[in-house]
Design a protein around this motif. Structure first.
Motif, short mmCIF file in Angstrom:
data_model
loop_
_atom_site.label_atom_id
_atom_site.label_comp_id
_atom_site.label_asym_id
_atom_site.label_seq_id
_atom_site.Cartn_x
_atom_site.Cartn_y
_atom_site.Cartn_z
N LEU A 126 0.81 -1.21 0.00
CA LEU A 126 0.00 0.00 0.00
C LEU A 126 0.85 1.27 0.00
O LEU A 126 0.37 2.36 0.31
CB LEU A 126 -0.94 -0.01 1.21
N GLY A 127 2.12 1.14 -0.33
CA GLY A 127 2.96 2.31 -0.55
C GLY A 127 3.72 2.82 0.64
O GLY A 127 4.29 3.92 0.59
N ALA A 128 3.78 2.04 1.73
CA ALA A 128 4.51 2.47 2.92
C ALA A 128 5.77 1.63 3.08
O ALA A 128 5.69 0.40 3.18
CB ALA A 128 3.63 2.34 4.17
N ALA A 129 6.91 2.28 3.12
CA ALA A 129 8.16 1.56 3.28
C ALA A 129 8.41 1.16 4.73
O ALA A 129 9.11 0.20 5.01
CB ALA A 129 9.32 2.41 2.78
N LEU A 157 10.63 16.14 14.21
CA LEU A 157 10.09 15.60 12.97
C LEU A 157 11.13 15.59 11.86
O LEU A 157 11.09 14.76 10.96
CB LEU A 157 8.85 16.39 12.55
N THR A 158 12.08 16.51 11.94
CA THR A 158 13.21 16.49 11.00
C THR A 158 14.04 15.24 11.20
O THR A 158 14.52 14.62 10.24
CB THR A 158 14.09 17.73 11.19
N GLU A 159 14.19 14.84 12.45
CA GLU A 159 14.92 13.61 12.76
C GLU A 159 14.18 12.40 12.21
O GLU A 159 14.78 11.46 11.69
CB GLU A 159 15.09 13.48 14.27
N ALA A 160 12.84 12.43 12.29
CA ALA A 160 12.05 11.33 11.74
C ALA A 160 12.29 11.19 10.25
O ALA A 160 12.46 10.08 9.73
CB ALA A 160 10.56 11.57 12.03
N ALA A 161 12.32 12.31 9.55
CA ALA A 161 12.54 12.29 8.10
C ALA A 161 13.91 11.72 7.76
O ALA A 161 14.07 11.02 6.75
CB ALA A 161 12.39 13.69 7.53
N ALA A 162 14.89 11.99 8.63
CA ALA A 162 16.23 11.47 8.39
C ALA A 162 16.28 9.95 8.45
O ALA A 162 17.18 9.32 7.91
CB ALA A 162 17.21 12.07 9.40
N HIS A 163 15.28 9.35 9.11
CA HIS A 163 15.21 7.90 9.21
C HIS A 163 14.14 7.30 8.30
O HIS A 163 13.71 6.16 8.50
CB HIS A 163 14.93 7.50 10.66
N GLY A 164 13.69 8.07 7.32
CA GLY A 164 12.76 7.53 6.33
C GLY A 164 11.31 7.85 6.58
O GLY A 164 10.46 7.55 5.75
N PHE A 165 10.98 8.46 7.74
CA PHE A 165 9.60 8.86 8.03
C PHE A 165 9.36 10.26 7.48
O PHE A 165 9.10 11.20 8.23
CB PHE A 165 9.34 8.79 9.53
N CYS A 166 9.42 10.37 6.17
CA CYS A 166 9.25 11.69 5.52
C CYS A 166 7.77 12.03 5.36
O CYS A 166 7.34 13.14 5.68
CB CYS A 166 9.94 11.69 4.16
N ASN A 167 7.01 11.10 4.86
CA ASN A 167 5.56 11.26 4.72
C ASN A 167 4.91 10.29 5.68
O ASN A 167 5.27 9.12 5.72
CB ASN A 167 5.13 10.96 3.29
N ASN A 168 3.93 10.75 6.45
CA ASN A 168 3.41 9.95 7.56
C ASN A 168 1.90 10.01 7.58
O ASN A 168 1.32 11.09 7.75
CB ASN A 168 4.00 10.46 8.87
N LEU A 169 1.26 8.86 7.40
CA LEU A 169 -0.19 8.75 7.55
C LEU A 169 -0.48 8.11 8.91
O LEU A 169 0.04 7.06 9.23
CB LEU A 169 -0.79 7.89 6.44
N VAL A 170 -1.34 8.77 9.70
CA VAL A 170 -1.70 8.30 11.02
C VAL A 170 -3.11 7.73 10.97
O VAL A 170 -4.05 8.42 10.58
CB VAL A 170 -1.62 9.43 12.06
N CYS A 171 -3.26 6.46 11.36
CA CYS A 171 -4.57 5.79 11.37
C CYS A 171 -4.90 5.39 12.80
O CYS A 171 -4.45 4.35 13.29
CB CYS A 171 -4.56 4.55 10.48
N PRO A 172 -5.71 6.20 13.52
CA PRO A 172 -6.11 5.83 14.89
C PRO A 172 -7.37 4.98 14.88
O PRO A 172 -8.26 5.17 14.06
CB PRO A 172 -6.37 7.19 15.55
N VAL A 173 -7.43 4.02 15.79
CA VAL A 173 -8.63 3.20 15.96
C VAL A 173 -8.85 3.04 17.46
O VAL A 173 -7.94 2.63 18.19
CB VAL A 173 -8.48 1.80 15.31
N HIS A 174 -10.05 3.33 17.92
CA HIS A 174 -10.36 3.28 19.35
C HIS A 174 -10.97 1.93 19.70
O HIS A 174 -11.70 1.34 18.92
CB HIS A 174 -11.28 4.43 19.74
N ALA A 195 2.03 4.83 8.99
CA ALA A 195 2.62 4.29 7.77
C ALA A 195 3.36 5.41 7.07
O ALA A 195 2.85 6.53 6.96
CB ALA A 195 1.53 3.72 6.86
N SER A 196 4.55 5.11 6.59
CA SER A 196 5.39 6.18 6.05
C SER A 196 6.18 5.71 4.83
O SER A 196 6.40 4.52 4.63
CB SER A 196 6.37 6.67 7.13
N ASN A 197 6.58 6.69 4.03
CA ASN A 197 7.52 6.43 2.94
C ASN A 197 8.42 7.64 2.78
O ASN A 197 8.21 8.68 3.41
CB ASN A 197 6.79 6.09 1.63
#
Length: 346
Positions: free
Chosen positions: A138-141, A210-227, A239-241
């Protein structure tokens, strides 16, 4: 202090074939090697902070290099070296390296078929390859699946459990620097139940990490919460790519419904495990569960007495105490809260 255990853990975590407990100042770090289904192993790193907050990472172990990568990224790596060495020796003795070298067949079918396989998993170790396969399709590395338990009064997260599908250096740094205390994605997840791109949230100026996250590949981040249907627990799938922003976010956003379906299935798996564990542990009768449901719905001792055809005095003197004794709770309202959180009643 290093200990060994062969007791099978509850709720799908797998058999702990090694456990090392380490005191580091006011914190406690426990390392566990778990076998979860044949040739599958996980490294479990549990950090209990002085204030009681628990943060546990569940990391898949394949080739020995995966263990090396995790150890290298651990900020307590030097202090934990004896435990890590003992864990590695046990891993090799259990045949983990040899088994990992054997090519395991890939998961057949499309991602919906693979999501459907989750309910048949016995252990977290079996979940990890499915989640990785689905998220990549689904496009998340990279991904992080989080099980979060909230304090009923403050709303703060008191327990974090992560299934790790990202670079270990990133999540270790996130935990070590206590970045979860000002995580905008976590604050969003507490109050919302729809997927969101992190870039669309109102971010605080101080969220420089968040800059540090991007340095580790978390450049684009989709957050899916479920209660979980209670105020005490929720899950998030991040999920990120590392694609260029517009293209990378577009891929994740187009697949948000499928990624949320994955998060829902993982939550259902977790809740089913808790329910099974609680059913075995408390051994409540159908009559006792009926009373818990009644109280949860606003029923009184008088209503319980009518339902059981006994006196109110018997409800207070026998029925409620019997339930509390089985569940280890001080009163019936606490028993109801526990039954809800364990999935025994809804």
């Amino acid at each position: 202090m290093v200990t060994l255990t062969t007791d099978r853990a509850a709720d799908g975590r797998g058999e702990a074939v090694y456990e090392g407990v380490n005191r580091l100042g006011r914190d406690e770090v426990t390392l566990r090697l778990r076998r979860g289904g044949g040739d599958l192993f996980t490294l479990e790193r549990q950090l209990v902070r002085a204030g009681g907050t628990t943060l546990t990472q569940v990391f898949p172990l394949g080739a020995e290099s995966a263990l090396h990568d995790f150890v290298s990224a651990d900020p307590y790596g030097d202090a934990l070296q004896p435990s890590y060495l003992a864990l590695r020796q046990r891993y090799l003795a259990e045949g983990g390296e040899r088994r990992a070298a054997v090519q395991r067949p890939g998961l057949a079918g499309d991602f919906l078929d693979q999501i459907g396989e989750i309910e048949h998993c016995r252990y977290e170790a079996e979940l990890l390859p499915i989640v990785q396969t689905v998220t990549r399709a689904l496009g998340a590395a990279q991904y992080i699946f989080s099980w979060l338990v909230l304090d009923a009064k403050s709303g703060d997260v008191i327990e974090h459990r992560y299934l790790v599908g990202c670079e270990p250096a990133w999540l270790n740094k996130y935990i070590d620097h206590v970045w979860y205390m000002n995580d905008p994605s976590l604050e969003y997840a507490k109050r919302n139940a729809t997927p969101v791109l992190l870039s669309r949230l109102d971010l605080y100026n101080e969220v420089h990490w968040l800059t540090e996250a991007a340095a580790h590949g978390f450049c684009n981040n989709l957050v899916c919460p479920v209660h979980a249907g209670t105020n005490s627990a929720l899950v998030t799938l991040q999920a990120s790519n590392a694609e260029p922003a517009e293209a990378g976010e577009g891929i994740l956003w187009r697949n948000r419904r499928q990624l949320r379906a994955l998060a829902c299935e993982l939550l259902d798996w977790r809740l089913a495990g808790l329910q099974q564990q609680a059913t075995s542990q408390f051994d409540l009768s159908e009559e006792e569960l009926k009373i818990l449901r009644l109280v949860h719905g606003g029923g009184t001792a008088s209503n319980a007495a009518d339902a059981l055809q006994v006196s109110v005095k018997t409800v207070y003197g026998v029925v409620y105490p019997r339930i509390n004794n089985k569940m280890g709770t001080p009163n019936i309202n606490k028993a109801v809260d526990m039954a809800v959180s364990c999935g025994l009643i809804k």
